[in-house]
Design a protein around this motif. Structure first.
Motif, PDB file in Angstrom:
ATOM      1  N   PHE A   1       0.672  -1.489  -0.303  1.00  0.00           N
ATOM      2  CA  PHE A   1      -0.432   0.304   0.509  1.00  0.00           C
ATOM      3  C   PHE A   1       0.980   1.350   0.143  1.00  0.00           C
ATOM      4  O   PHE A   1       0.421   2.883   0.364  1.00  0.00           O
TER       5      PHE A   1
ATOM      6  N   VAL B   1       5.547   7.172  -4.362  1.00  0.00           N
ATOM      7  CA  VAL B   1       5.632   7.549  -3.855  1.00  0.00           C
ATOM      8  C   VAL B   1       7.565   6.780  -3.980  1.00  0.00           C
ATOM      9  O   VAL B   1       7.809   5.952  -4.949  1.00  0.00           O
TER      10      VAL B   1
ATOM     11  N   VAL C   1      -1.748  -1.598  -4.309  1.00  0.00           N
ATOM     12  CA  VAL C   1      -2.985  -1.871  -4.077  1.00  0.00           C
ATOM     13  C   VAL C   1      -2.957   0.426  -4.976  1.00  0.00           C
ATOM     14  O   VAL C   1      -2.234   0.852  -3.861  1.00  0.00           O
ATOM     15  N   GLU C   2      -3.377   0.165  -5.402  1.00  0.00           N
ATOM     16  CA  GLU C   2      -3.361   1.958  -6.146  1.00  0.00           C
ATOM     17  C   GLU C   2      -5.145   1.929  -6.572  1.00  0.00           C
ATOM     18  O   GLU C   2      -6.151   1.351  -6.252  1.00  0.00           O
TER      19      GLU C   2
ATOM     20  N   TYR D   1      10.560   7.401 -13.279  1.00  0.00           N
ATOM     21  CA  TYR D   1      10.680   7.223 -11.651  1.00  0.00           C
ATOM     22  C   TYR D   1       9.173   6.554 -11.542  1.00  0.00           C
ATOM     23  O   TYR D   1      10.248   6.079 -10.116  1.00  0.00           O
TER      24      TYR D   1
ATOM     25  N   LEU E   1      -8.300   0.061  -6.462  1.00  0.00           N
ATOM     26  CA  LEU E   1      -8.783  -0.755  -5.476  1.00  0.00           C
ATOM     27  C   LEU E   1      -9.554   0.937  -5.441  1.00  0.00           C
ATOM     28  O   LEU E   1      -8.372   1.676  -4.368  1.00  0.00           O
TER      29      LEU E   1
ATOM     30  N   ALA F   1       0.811   9.250   4.694  1.00  0.00           N
ATOM     31  CA  ALA F   1       0.697  10.432   5.443  1.00  0.00           C
ATOM     32  C   ALA F   1       0.132  10.130   7.014  1.00  0.00           C
ATOM     33  O   ALA F   1      -0.898   8.779   7.268  1.00  0.00           O
TER      34      ALA F   1
ATOM     35  N   MET G   1      -8.808   5.272   7.351  1.00  0.00           N
ATOM     36  CA  MET G   1      -9.054   4.765   6.252  1.00  0.00           C
ATOM     37  C   MET G   1     -10.125   3.563   7.135  1.00  0.00           C
ATOM     38  O   MET G   1     -11.140   2.171   6.187  1.00  0.00           O
TER      39      MET G   1
ATOM     40  N   VAL H   1       6.552   3.305   6.824  1.00  0.00           N
ATOM     41  CA  VAL H   1       7.309   4.695   6.766  1.00  0.00           C
ATOM     42  C   VAL H   1       6.594   5.936   6.689  1.00  0.00           C
ATOM     43  O   VAL H   1       5.133   5.957   6.594  1.00  0.00           O
TER      44      VAL H   1
ATOM     45  N   GLY I   1       7.082  10.424   8.232  1.00  0.00           N
ATOM     46  CA  GLY I   1       8.735  10.727   7.987  1.00  0.00           C
ATOM     47  C   GLY I   1       9.464  11.277   9.420  1.00  0.00           C
ATOM     48  O   GLY I   1      10.587  11.572   9.964  1.00  0.00           O
TER      49      GLY I   1
ATOM     50  N   CYS J   1       3.484  14.832  10.674  1.00  0.00           N
ATOM     51  CA  CYS J   1       3.679  15.713   9.391  1.00  0.00           C
ATOM     52  C   CYS J   1       4.411  15.158   8.366  1.00  0.00           C
ATOM     53  O   CYS J   1       4.900  14.290   8.277  1.00  0.00           O
TER      54      CYS J   1
ATOM     55  N   TYR K   1       8.793  15.038   2.965  1.00  0.00           N
ATOM     56  CA  TYR K   1       9.090  14.146   1.755  1.00  0.00           C
ATOM     57  C   TYR K   1      11.039  14.338   1.617  1.00  0.00           C
ATOM     58  O   TYR K   1      11.784  14.265   2.148  1.00  0.00           O
ATOM     59  N   GLU K   2      11.741  13.666   0.615  1.00  0.00           N
ATOM     60  CA  GLU K   2      13.156  13.264   0.598  1.00  0.00           C
ATOM     61  C   GLU K   2      14.254  14.477   1.605  1.00  0.00           C
ATOM     62  O   GLU K   2      14.793  13.931   2.455  1.00  0.00           O
TER      63      GLU K   2
ATOM     64  N   ASP L   1      13.957   8.571   1.525  1.00  0.00           N
ATOM     65  CA  ASP L   1      13.060   7.724   0.627  1.00  0.00           C
ATOM     66  C   ASP L   1      13.741   6.821   0.216  1.00  0.00           C
ATOM     67  O   ASP L   1      13.653   5.432   1.478  1.00  0.00           O
TER      68      ASP L   1
HETATM   69  N1  CAO Z   1      -8.272   4.141  -2.305  1.00  0.00           N
HETATM   70  C1  CAO Z   1      -9.067   5.314  -2.151  1.00  0.00           C
HETATM   71  N2  CAO Z   1      -8.630   6.035  -0.923  1.00  0.00           N
HETATM   72  C2  CAO Z   1      -6.968   6.108  -1.618  1.00  0.00           C
HETATM   73  C3  CAO Z   1      -6.233   5.174  -1.738  1.00  0.00           C
HETATM   74  C4  CAO Z   1      -6.925   3.756  -2.219  1.00  0.00           C
HETATM   75  N3  CAO Z   1      -6.600   3.102  -2.728  1.00  0.00           N
HETATM   76  N4  CAO Z   1      -5.109   5.188  -1.358  1.00  0.00           N
HETATM   77  C5  CAO Z   1      -4.831   6.476  -0.958  1.00  0.00           C
HETATM   78  N5  CAO Z   1      -5.717   6.696  -0.676  1.00  0.00           N
HETATM   79  C6  CAO Z   1      -5.673   8.373   0.124  1.00  0.00           C
HETATM   80  C7  CAO Z   1      -5.871   7.881   1.730  1.00  0.00           C
HETATM   81  O1  CAO Z   1      -6.442   7.153   2.270  1.00  0.00           O
HETATM   82  C8  CAO Z   1      -5.395   9.685   2.148  1.00  0.00           C
HETATM   83  O2  CAO Z   1      -6.463   9.890   2.451  1.00  0.00           O
HETATM   84  P1  CAO Z   1      -6.966  10.761   3.497  1.00  0.00           P
HETATM   85  O3  CAO Z   1      -5.935  12.176   3.583  1.00  0.00           O
HETATM   86  O4  CAO Z   1      -8.555  10.796   3.301  1.00  0.00           O
HETATM   87  O5  CAO Z   1      -6.941  10.279   4.838  1.00  0.00           O
HETATM   88  C9  CAO Z   1      -5.192  10.075   0.705  1.00  0.00           C
HETATM   89  O6  CAO Z   1      -5.083   9.053  -0.124  1.00  0.00           O
HETATM   90  C10 CAO Z   1      -3.518  11.036   0.616  1.00  0.00           C
HETATM   91  O7  CAO Z   1      -2.696  10.294   0.668  1.00  0.00           O
HETATM   92  P2  CAO Z   1      -1.598  10.967   1.624  1.00  0.00           P
HETATM   93  O8  CAO Z   1      -1.894  11.575   2.535  1.00  0.00           O
HETATM   94  O9  CAO Z   1       0.051   9.790   2.042  1.00  0.00           O
HETATM   95  O10 CAO Z   1      -1.051  11.034  -0.093  1.00  0.00           O
HETATM   96  P3  CAO Z   1      -0.412  12.902   0.104  1.00  0.00           P
HETATM   97  O11 CAO Z   1      -0.009  12.340  -1.610  1.00  0.00           O
HETATM   98  O12 CAO Z   1      -0.911  14.276   0.257  1.00  0.00           O
HETATM   99  O13 CAO Z   1       1.094  13.051   0.706  1.00  0.00           O
HETATM  100  C11 CAO Z   1       3.492  12.249   1.070  1.00  0.00           C
HETATM  101  C12 CAO Z   1       2.138  12.105   0.577  1.00  0.00           C
HETATM  102  C13 CAO Z   1       4.213  11.352   0.970  1.00  0.00           C
HETATM  103  C14 CAO Z   1       3.643  13.848   1.724  1.00  0.00           C
HETATM  104  C15 CAO Z   1       2.801  11.233   2.245  1.00  0.00           C
HETATM  105  O14 CAO Z   1       2.562  10.318   2.018  1.00  0.00           O
HETATM  106  C16 CAO Z   1       3.379  11.219   3.920  1.00  0.00           C
HETATM  107  O15 CAO Z   1       4.194  11.965   4.625  1.00  0.00           O
HETATM  108  N6  CAO Z   1       4.194   9.985   3.628  1.00  0.00           N
HETATM  109  C17 CAO Z   1       4.887   9.082   4.695  1.00  0.00           C
HETATM  110  C18 CAO Z   1       6.250  10.025   4.527  1.00  0.00           C
HETATM  111  C19 CAO Z   1       6.824   9.029   3.457  1.00  0.00           C
HETATM  112  O16 CAO Z   1       6.375   8.146   2.802  1.00  0.00           O
HETATM  113  N7  CAO Z   1       7.666  10.134   2.133  1.00  0.00           N
HETATM  114  C20 CAO Z   1       7.991   9.819   2.158  1.00  0.00           C
HETATM  115  C21 CAO Z   1       7.726  10.141  -0.035  1.00  0.00           C
HETATM  116  S1  CAO Z   1       8.602   9.481  -1.096  1.00  0.00           S
HETATM  117  O17 CAO Z   1       9.244  10.404  -1.637  1.00  0.00           O
END
Ligand code: CAO
Length: 415
Positions: A13, A16, A36-37, A59, A72, A98, A105, A124, A126, A135, A138-139, A168
């Motif tokens: 799941f 990035v 799962v995307e 990428y 899904l 995040a 979910m 993973v 931050g 918070c 990103y990288e 990352d």
């Molecule tokens: N079906 C329905 N919804 C889905 C889904 C699916 N298959 N997959 C994801 N979603 C939803 C999530 O539930 C989330 O919804 P809510 O905000 O309503 O709860 C939404 O998609 C967005 O998820 P997100 O907040 O993780 O994505 P973002 O693009 O806003 O943020 C990132 C991206 C990377 C900043 C954030 O995911 C993060 O901080 N992750 C942890 C740290 C990390 O891994 N960072 C490195 C990324 S690699 O550079």
């Protein structure tokens, strides 16, 4: 031949870079990774940094080899139900949403444990628990918060981020290690557990030598291996050391023949204590072997700048490859500064499968980095990344859904 993680099922799941790095590695070790995307959109990186319109970006392709993709909508009840079926079937759920997204979910740790107590939940984030735990990261944020940026660059310049994706990909590797340890522990306890790899912590782990130096600085108020010694000043935190090794064996990046026009005509040269006499011979300064000012590693620390200036006069008369050939004969540790173009064309990296050419149905042939970890009994065959939802029907059928169920889910835009 069998693979190390044959039989391990991963509910991927991730999106990035950090999470996909981890699950790609597990796939290379033989796990069945089901990515799962989101229906219709998929991993955002499919469309980022595109070089061919409408085609999955490099990428994405370079981080998602050897996986299966299903779409899904996990926010629709039917999608949640399928997700629960996957949780029951799989060994590990890997995610890097995040903070709080998985809970929102409805996929809490309690829920996972209730339906599959053997499941490992690997995340993973931050930051770990603390003031920044909520918070998004990103990288480069991780590089800054983990101590890398403050210790990278030159003393008279700003903090620098590095091209190596230590935040990352570095965290993805840490997470994979945790997952493999948890899988091993499960063979004895029968229970799953949570695995957390915060990006700040992973970067700090990779920067641990700088925390070592912080404590040395606090005790002695100086760092003899740093370029600020002996003439410059030290403050109260580890300074940026430019290209100095800063470690037990002084080293530096030196110009080679052609540096005026080639930005990578440089070599990293290490004046390892064991080969100091050889260094003196190669550069034509045999007198330095017995000279009190240069004889011991301790004495040389006072003169590193003039020493490297003199060595550079020699390296500037050779190409980086000529210098390598000569220095290797004397076991003097050194390394050429290789451009990405040179690395992509390096036959030895191709021969070992570290650089691999992959064929993709819409992109055609492209180069990627294969598995850098070589297991003698579990070789890696790199296969292309999946198209969005390419395996939705296949996976749902394996999970026991009928053709009618699948058609209905498609109509309701669940998949
Ligand atoms: N079906 C329905 N919804 C889905 C889904 C699916 N298959 N997959 C994801 N979603 C939803 C999530 O539930 C989330 O919804 P809510 O905000 O309503 O709860 C939404 O998609 C967005 O998820 P997100 O907040 O993780 O994505 P973002 O693009 O806003 O943020 C990132 C991206 C990377 C900043 C954030 O995911 C993060 O901080 N992750 C942890 C740290 C990390 O891994 N960072 C490195 C990324 S690699 O550079």
């Amino acid at each position: 031949m069998s693979k190390a993680l044959d039989g391990v099922k991963i509910l991927d799941f991730t999106h990035v870079q950090s999470g996909p790095t981890c699950t790609q590695l597990l796939a290379w070790f033989g796990a069945d990774v089901i990515k799962v995307e989101r229906a219709g959109e998929g991993d955002a990186t499919r469309g980022q940094l595109r070089d061919i319109p409408g085609v999955d970006s490099l990428y994405f392709t370079m981080l998602n080899h050897n996986k299966r993709s299903i779409t899904l909508d996990t926010k629709k009840p039917r999608g949640r139900e399928v997700l629960d079926t996957l949780i029951k079937e799989c060994d590990v759920l890997v995610e890097n949403f995040a903070p709080g997204a998985l809970d929102r979910m409805g996929i809490t740790w309690e829920h996972i444990q209730k339906i599959n107590p053997r499941m490992i939940l690997a995340s993973v984030k931050g930051f770990g628990p603390g003031p920044y735990e909520d918070c998004k990261v990103y990288e480069n944020v991780a590089q800054c918060a983990g101590g890398s940026a403050s210790t990278t660059g030159f003393d008279d310049g700003p903090p620098m981020v590095t091209g190596a994706q230590i935040g990352d990909s570095g965290t993805g590797l840490h997470l994979a290690t945790g997952i493999i340890a948890a899988l091993y522990q499960r063979t004895m306890t029968g229970r799953g557990q949570k695995v957390l790899a915060p990006m700040q912590d992973a970067v700090l782990n990779l920067c641990r030598v700088k925390l070592r130096d912080q404590q040395r600085l606090e005790r002695t108020h100086t760092l003899h291996e740093y370029p600020q010694y002996p003439d410059g000043k030290f403050g109260d935190s580890v300074p940026r050391a430019g290209n100095s090794s800063g470690g037990g064996q002084p080293g530096s990046i030196l110009k080679c023949k052609g540096w005026e026009t080639d930005p990578n005509a440089y070599i990293y040269f290490i004046t390892q204590a064991a080969v100091w006499p050889a260094v003196c011979k190669v550069i034509g300064e045999e007198d330095w072997i017995e000279d009190e000012a240069y004889k011991t590693p301790q004495a040389r620390l006072l003169h590193l700048k003039p020493i490297f200036d003199r060595i550079e006069k020699w390296t500037m008369t050779k190409t980086k490859y000529e210098a390598m050939d000569i220095l290797n004969k004397y076991d003097i540790p050194c390394g050429p500064i290789l451009s990405m173009k040179e690395i992509a064309e390096e036959p030895a990296l191709r021969a070992t499968g570290t650089i691999v050419e992959v064929d993709h149905p819409t992109r055609g042939k492209y180069l990627t980095v294969g598995n850098p970890i070589k297991l003698s009994d579990s070789p890696t065959d790199v296969t292309r990344s999946p198209l969005l939802g390419e395996h939705t029907e296949e996976v749902l059928t394996q999970l026991g859904y009928s053709a009618d169920d699948i058609a209905q889910m498609r109509q309701e835009r669940v998949i």
